[in-house]
Design an enzyme around this catalytic site. Structure first.
Site, short mmCIF file in Angstrom:
data_model
loop_
_atom_site.label_atom_id
_atom_site.label_comp_id
_atom_site.label_asym_id
_atom_site.label_seq_id
_atom_site.Cartn_x
_atom_site.Cartn_y
_atom_site.Cartn_z
N SER A 1 0.82 -1.22 0.00
CA SER A 1 0.00 0.00 0.00
C SER A 1 0.85 1.27 0.00
CB SER A 1 -0.98 0.01 1.19
OG SER A 1 -1.85 -1.10 1.11
N ARG A 2 2.00 1.19 -0.63
CA ARG A 2 2.88 2.35 -0.78
C ARG A 2 3.40 2.92 0.55
NH1 ARG A 2 3.35 7.67 -1.43
NH2 ARG A 2 4.52 8.48 -3.20
N ARG A 3 3.37 2.13 1.59
CA ARG A 3 3.89 2.57 2.89
C ARG A 3 5.36 2.14 2.99
NH1 ARG A 3 -0.46 0.31 6.99
NH2 ARG A 3 -0.36 -1.42 5.50
N HIS A 4 6.15 2.60 2.03
CA HIS A 4 7.53 2.17 1.92
C HIS A 4 8.39 2.72 3.06
CE1 HIS A 4 5.91 1.21 -1.93
NE2 HIS A 4 5.99 2.44 -2.41
#
Length: 225
Positions: free
Chosen positions: A203-206
């Site tokens: 979820s693009r929570r890199h």
């Protein structure tokens, strides 16, 4: 001929551009990092090699041409230690001329299968001639002949002309073991000022952790993805 647009024409492109990949749950936290970013890079490089990443030492080198235009290309990392990141090239090539004009440069290691990326920013300077001599001496003979034959990045009339130059060099050095290093060919070492480690997550929570060189070592901070 009809001017009508074929609706199926761009669908393969749209599919490629619209593809979504879940980068998984592997995380990068401060407590797991080495205190020295060079050591941390060495860990990740070794892991990329162990996990089968193709050419794990391949990196995108970004430079600034003498006229101020940015340029980039893929080169191979040939050494890394506390002094910096070392690679070799023709100093008369586009990247060589760029680095002599503007030493500021960046390296990007895109380890896609691991959902990882490392970005190194700093200044690249020529290595001492003896280092270039040592590396040149260890290259395969064919690579040395090619390096002597090619004035990298400069125009040439045809592939046949390039092959002729290679054949000429093969003949010139046919009866000698050593192929001398051209004066124009040698190494650069990028001294890092900033090293960012990126780990892709769901979820693009890199995770993005950045080391910045300070007077007494390195400082570390986390960036938003």
């Amino acid at each position: 001929m009809s001017d009508a647009v074929d609706p199926d024409r761009h669908r393969p492109l749209e599919h490629a551009l619209g593809r979504h990949t879940d980068y998984g749950a592997e995380q990068l936290v401060e407590a797991d990092l080495a205190a020295d970013p060079i050591e941390q890079f060495a860990r990740w490089l070794a892991e990329a090699d162990e996990r089968g990443v193709y050419e794990p030492n391949a990196m995108v080198l970004g430079t600034i041409d003498p006229d101020g235009i940015p340029s980039a290309r893929t080169v191979l990392l040939r050494g890394v230690d506390g002094r910096g990141f070392t690679f070799y090239t023709d100093h008369g090539s586009r990247k060589g001329r760029a680095l002599h004009a503007h030493p500021a440069a960046t390296l990007v290691f895109p380890w896609y299968p691991l959902h990882r990326q490392v970005i190194v920013t700093g200044e690249a300077r020529p290595v001492p001639p003896e280092e270039s001599d040592a590396y040149w001496a260890g290259r395969p003979r064919g690579s040395r002949i090619a390096g002597a034959a090619s004035e990298q990045s400069h125009p040439i009339a045809s592939r046949e002309a390039l092959d002729d130059r290679f054949a000429e060099m093969e003949q010139r050095f046919a009866h000698v073991e050593d192929v001398p290093r051209p004066e124009r060919w040698g190494g650069f070492r990028l001294v890092p000022q900033r090293i960012e480690f990126w780990q892709g997550r769901t979820s693009r929570r890199h995770d993005r952790l950045v080391f910045t060189r300070a007077d007494d070592g390195w400082s570390l901070e986390r960036l938003q993805p």
